[in-house]
Design a protein around this motif. Structure first.
Motif, PDB file in Angstrom:
ATOM      1  N   ASP A 197      -2.862  -3.160  -2.778  1.00 23.72           N
ATOM      2  CA  ASP A 197      -3.419  -1.937  -3.363  1.00 23.72           C
ATOM      3  C   ASP A 197      -3.330  -2.034  -4.890  1.00 23.72           C
ATOM      4  O   ASP A 197      -2.510  -2.792  -5.421  1.00 23.72           O
TER       5      ASP A 197
ATOM      6  N   VAL B  39      -2.598   4.946   5.476  1.00 25.50           N
ATOM      7  CA  VAL B  39      -3.423   3.736   5.327  1.00 25.50           C
ATOM      8  C   VAL B  39      -2.597   2.504   5.665  1.00 25.50           C
ATOM      9  O   VAL B  39      -3.066   1.598   6.377  1.00 25.50           O
TER      10      VAL B  39
ATOM     11  N   LYS C  80     -11.966   1.235  -0.570  1.00 26.91           N
ATOM     12  CA  LYS C  80     -11.684   2.304   0.381  1.00 26.91           C
ATOM     13  C   LYS C  80     -12.750   3.388   0.259  1.00 26.91           C
ATOM     14  O   LYS C  80     -13.250   3.631  -0.832  1.00 26.91           O
ATOM     15  N   PRO C  81     -13.048   4.080   1.346  1.00 24.87           N
ATOM     16  CA  PRO C  81     -12.560   3.830   2.707  1.00 24.87           C
ATOM     17  C   PRO C  81     -13.297   2.659   3.344  1.00 24.87           C
ATOM     18  O   PRO C  81     -14.473   2.446   3.074  1.00 24.87           O
TER      19      PRO C  81
ATOM     20  N   GLU D 224       0.858  -1.194   0.000  1.00 29.58           N
ATOM     21  CA  GLU D 224       0.000   0.000   0.000  1.00 29.58           C
ATOM     22  C   GLU D 224       0.890   1.238   0.000  1.00 29.58           C
ATOM     23  O   GLU D 224       1.778   1.372   0.846  1.00 29.58           O
TER      24      GLU D 224
ATOM     25  N   ASP E  54      -0.032   4.513   0.316  1.00 33.50           N
ATOM     26  CA  ASP E  54      -0.445   5.596   1.219  1.00 33.50           C
ATOM     27  C   ASP E  54       0.077   5.275   2.624  1.00 33.50           C
ATOM     28  O   ASP E  54      -0.371   4.309   3.248  1.00 33.50           O
TER      29      ASP E  54
ATOM     30  N   SER F 238     -13.662   0.262   7.145  1.00 32.74           N
ATOM     31  CA  SER F 238     -13.354   0.224   8.575  1.00 32.74           C
ATOM     32  C   SER F 238     -12.376  -0.924   8.837  1.00 32.74           C
ATOM     33  O   SER F 238     -12.379  -1.931   8.118  1.00 32.74           O
TER      34      SER F 238
ATOM     35  N   ALA G  54      -9.385   2.386  -3.890  1.00 37.92           N
ATOM     36  CA  ALA G  54     -10.379   3.450  -3.795  1.00 37.92           C
ATOM     37  C   ALA G  54     -11.357   3.353  -4.951  1.00 37.92           C
ATOM     38  O   ALA G  54     -12.394   3.993  -4.960  1.00 37.92           O
TER      39      ALA G  54
END
Length: 234
Positions: free
Chosen positions: A55, A16, A105-106, A11, A13, A108, A84
């Motif tokens: 990702d 994240v 994404k997003p 990933e 980010d 929980s 996303a």
């Protein structure tokens, strides 16, 4: 949870990635991580892990490119795509490409953990054909760990021998490399284990199974092994 498996997180980010890693480790998992497609590709193909959280859009190779190469070199590897992108085509591309799940994404962390647990439960049992199968009059009882020959004599199999048999039978005739066996059956890093270990275990298993069943194990020189049922070898 299944014996505290290692999960690889690719990933780009940072926020994240850190959130996912912290959540997984708090839940008791071990983790590996990569921040871009280049390092991600290297770890995906070489590291020892049970599940990959992948990702899609990031610097270097995309998640789809990593997934494509991964499924060729490590069939059966469990993967959850993270993106996303919520478009149907992206979800379809990931699942058709061999991913086990797709999380948009997003999300929980509670949902992610639930997805992780569900995929690990499913894929932990993936290399398992019917618990009892018969080949040339010989019965392989992979639940009780025994071989029952046509004359009713029996030979006991260890748990690891049963796992190896399950994986080879479920490979449906494809070539299974020694590194793949070490990763998927032994859950070991092939870079740190002498692959001669597999040859020794295979020879011992063949001797227990008898000539008829042993002949179903085909050695592909320099590549690995194939398990071919008698009716498929003609």
């Amino acid at each position: 949870m299944i014996d505290s498996p290692t999960i690889l997180v690719i990933e780009d980010d940072p926020a994240v990635r850190v959130g996912i890693v912290d959540t997984l480790e708090y839940a008791g998992y071990q983790t590996l991580e990569a921040a871009d497609g280049h390092e991600g590709m290297k770890l995906a193909l070489q590291a020892n892990y049970r599940l990959l959280l992948l990702d899609i859009v990031m610097p270097g190779p995309s998640g789809f490119e990593i997934l494509e190469k991964l499924k060729k070199s490590r069939p059966g590897q469990a993967v959850i795509m993270l993106s996303a992108r919520g478009e149907e085509q992206d979800r379809v591309s990931g699942l058709v490409g061999g991913a086990d799940d797709y999380v948009v994404k997003p999300f929980s962390m509670k949902e992610l953990l639930a997805r992780v647990d569900a995929v690990l439960r499913r894929t932990h049992e993936r290399p398992s054909p019917a618990a009892i199968c018969e080949i040339k009059g010989t019965t392989l009882d992979l639940n009780d760990g025994r071989v029952i020959f046509p004359d009713k004599t029996q030979m006991d199999l260890s748990q690891k021998e049963c796992s190896l048999l399950r994986y080879m039978i479920d490979s449906r005739g494809r070539i299974v490399s020694r590194p793949e066996i070490l990763r998927q059956v032994w859950n070991l890093d092939p870079e740190r284990v002498e692959t001669r270990t597999i040859d020794m275990h295979m020879a011992h298993l063949r001797s227990k199974l008898g000539a008829d069943i042993a002949a179903c194990f085909i050695t592909e020189r320099g590549k690995g092994y194939r398990f071919v049922r008698p009716e498929e070898s003609t």
